[in-house]
Scaffold this motif. Structure first.
Motif, PDB file in Angstrom:
ATOM      1  N   GLU A 314       5.839   2.329   1.977  1.00  0.00           N
ATOM      2  CA  GLU A 314       5.125   3.281   2.826  1.00  0.00           C
ATOM      3  C   GLU A 314       6.040   3.921   3.859  1.00  0.00           C
ATOM      4  O   GLU A 314       5.743   5.009   4.367  1.00  0.00           O
ATOM      5  CB  GLU A 314       3.958   2.580   3.532  1.00  0.00           C
ATOM      6  CG  GLU A 314       2.800   2.225   2.631  1.00  0.00           C
ATOM      7  CD  GLU A 314       3.048   0.954   1.813  1.00  0.00           C
ATOM      8  OE1 GLU A 314       2.205   0.614   0.971  1.00  0.00           O
ATOM      9  OE2 GLU A 314       4.115   0.325   2.022  1.00  0.00           O
ATOM     10  N   GLY A 317       6.770   7.143   2.779  1.00  0.00           N
ATOM     11  CA  GLY A 317       5.619   7.939   2.350  1.00  0.00           C
ATOM     12  C   GLY A 317       5.203   7.649   0.924  1.00  0.00           C
ATOM     13  O   GLY A 317       4.530   8.477   0.300  1.00  0.00           O
ATOM     14  N   ASN A 319       3.728   4.556  -2.104  1.00  0.00           N
ATOM     15  CA  ASN A 319       2.973   3.309  -2.186  1.00  0.00           C
ATOM     16  C   ASN A 319       3.453   2.531  -3.391  1.00  0.00           C
ATOM     17  O   ASN A 319       4.222   3.015  -4.210  1.00  0.00           O
ATOM     18  CB  ASN A 319       1.452   3.591  -2.264  1.00  0.00           C
ATOM     19  CG  ASN A 319       1.081   4.413  -3.492  1.00  0.00           C
ATOM     20  OD1 ASN A 319       1.341   3.994  -4.613  1.00  0.00           O
ATOM     21  ND2 ASN A 319       0.449   5.565  -3.287  1.00  0.00           N
ATOM     22  N   GLU A 320       3.010   1.286  -3.486  1.00  0.00           N
ATOM     23  CA  GLU A 320       3.541   0.382  -4.496  1.00  0.00           C
ATOM     24  C   GLU A 320       3.263   0.854  -5.918  1.00  0.00           C
ATOM     25  O   GLU A 320       3.905   0.413  -6.857  1.00  0.00           O
ATOM     26  CB  GLU A 320       2.929  -1.022  -4.304  1.00  0.00           C
ATOM     27  CG  GLU A 320       3.298  -1.671  -2.983  1.00  0.00           C
ATOM     28  CD  GLU A 320       4.774  -2.045  -2.895  1.00  0.00           C
ATOM     29  OE1 GLU A 320       5.414  -2.123  -3.940  1.00  0.00           O
ATOM     30  OE2 GLU A 320       5.266  -2.273  -1.779  1.00  0.00           O
TER      31      GLU A 320
END
Length: 322
Positions: A314, A317, A319-320
């Motif tokens: 994050e 910017g 996500n996983e």
């Protein structure tokens, strides 16, 4: 009488408050002045071609260095077109450090033009700092001065001296033709072990765990004016210990080189780049190259011998699931 005592006491209290406010203002101004006068080093990333994801590598390295508050990054992209490439000759002199992010291992015709090669050689010889970023040490086997600058790289068995680290933490030299050419096994979570203290690794644990990294076996080159900073045990292939980071004195300048920093095509901000140890080392190595000293602190989330430390996606910017 009591009124006078209270008045005197009140005046004394006000004076104390005024002194504290003045002291606080001076401290605030001093801290701000210090922050404003903190040096911002100009750095140039050179990219344009590689068998790795050079575009993303450039952007993540820019993000890491500029996020430290110590660097302003410019990028010079080598043209692929042969005619335009011959005109390419960046001015390195305004920069405190140059970060080399090109690799022609699969297309030896993608050579820097002669003028640019001479410009880089002059820049480092005269005191410039050069950061060889991961696969950049695979590049330019036919450029002798570059071989001298990088110290060790990805080379054939007949292209220079290979360095190994013994169980007694001594360097073993393998001459040309002895042993193999440079290679690596599978990427793995490597235990980085400090061999020589240096401003870059000052304050680090003597061993720390990084993730998903490549340990080069038989890194080869001129191996002159070279200091190995750290090494790791190659658990996936040779079962021997090999250098991971090294610095080279070249003329009046300095070069930092490391096998850490692998970013392959199809990856997005991979664990190797999310490693707090790698990010800290990038900043501290670049600062040392730029100034000869290191002020960037070792963060609280730096890896330990037992535990790696990954920073969240994050932060960029992402996500996983990306």
């Amino acid at each position: 009488m009591n009124f006078k005592k209270r008045s005197y006491s009140s005046r004394l209290g006000l004076r104390r408050v005024a002194v504290l406010i003045a002291f606080g203002l001076c401290l605030f101004m001093s801290e701000n002045l210090s922050a404003q006068t903190q040096p911002i080093y100009r750095a140039l990333i050179v990219d344009g071609f590689s068998n790795h994801d050079w575009k993303q590598t450039t952007e993540v390295i820019r993000w890491i260095l500029e996020g430290s508050g110590k660097f302003k990054i410019d990028v010079s992209t080598v043209p692929i077109d042969s005619v335009e490439r011959q005109k390419w000759n960046p001015d390195f002199d305004p920069y405190a450090v140059v970060i080399q992010n090109t690799n022609n291992i699969h297309d030896l015709k993608l050579m820097w033009p002669e003028a640019a090669r001479k410009s880089l050689d002059d820049y480092v010889r005269q005191g410039g700092g050069l950061y060889i970023l991961h696969s950049a040490n695979n590049a330019f086997p036919d450029w002798k001065e570059y071989d001298d600058m990088i110290g060790l790289g990805w080379r054939s068995a007949y292209s220079g001296i290979a360095l190994e680290v013994s169980a007694e933490r001594q360097l073993i030299k393998h001459p040309k033709g002895e042993g193999k050419g440079t290679s690596h096994g599978d990427r793995f979570d490597a235990l980085i072990q400090i061999l020589n203290p240096h401003p870059i690794n000052e304050g680090y644990p003597t061993t720390w765990k990084t993730v998903n990294t490549e340990v080069y076996s038989y890194p080869r080159g001129a191996a002159e004016n070279l200091t190995v900073l750290s090494y790791a045990f190659d658990s996936t292939d040779t079962k021997k210990m090999w250098p991971v980071e090294w610095v080279v004195k070249y003329g009046k300048g300095n070069v930092y080189n490391s096998s850490m920093g692998h970013l392959w095509r199809g990856e997005t901000y991979p664990p190797a780049y999310r490693c707090a140890g790698f990010q800290t080392t990038v900043i501290r190595a670049a600062e040392w190259l730029a100034s000869g000293k290191v002020t960037y602190p070792v963060p609280d989330d730096f890896p330990t011998p037992e535990k790696s430390s990954l920073r969240p996606m994050e932060a960029m910017g992402l996500n996983e699931n990306e």
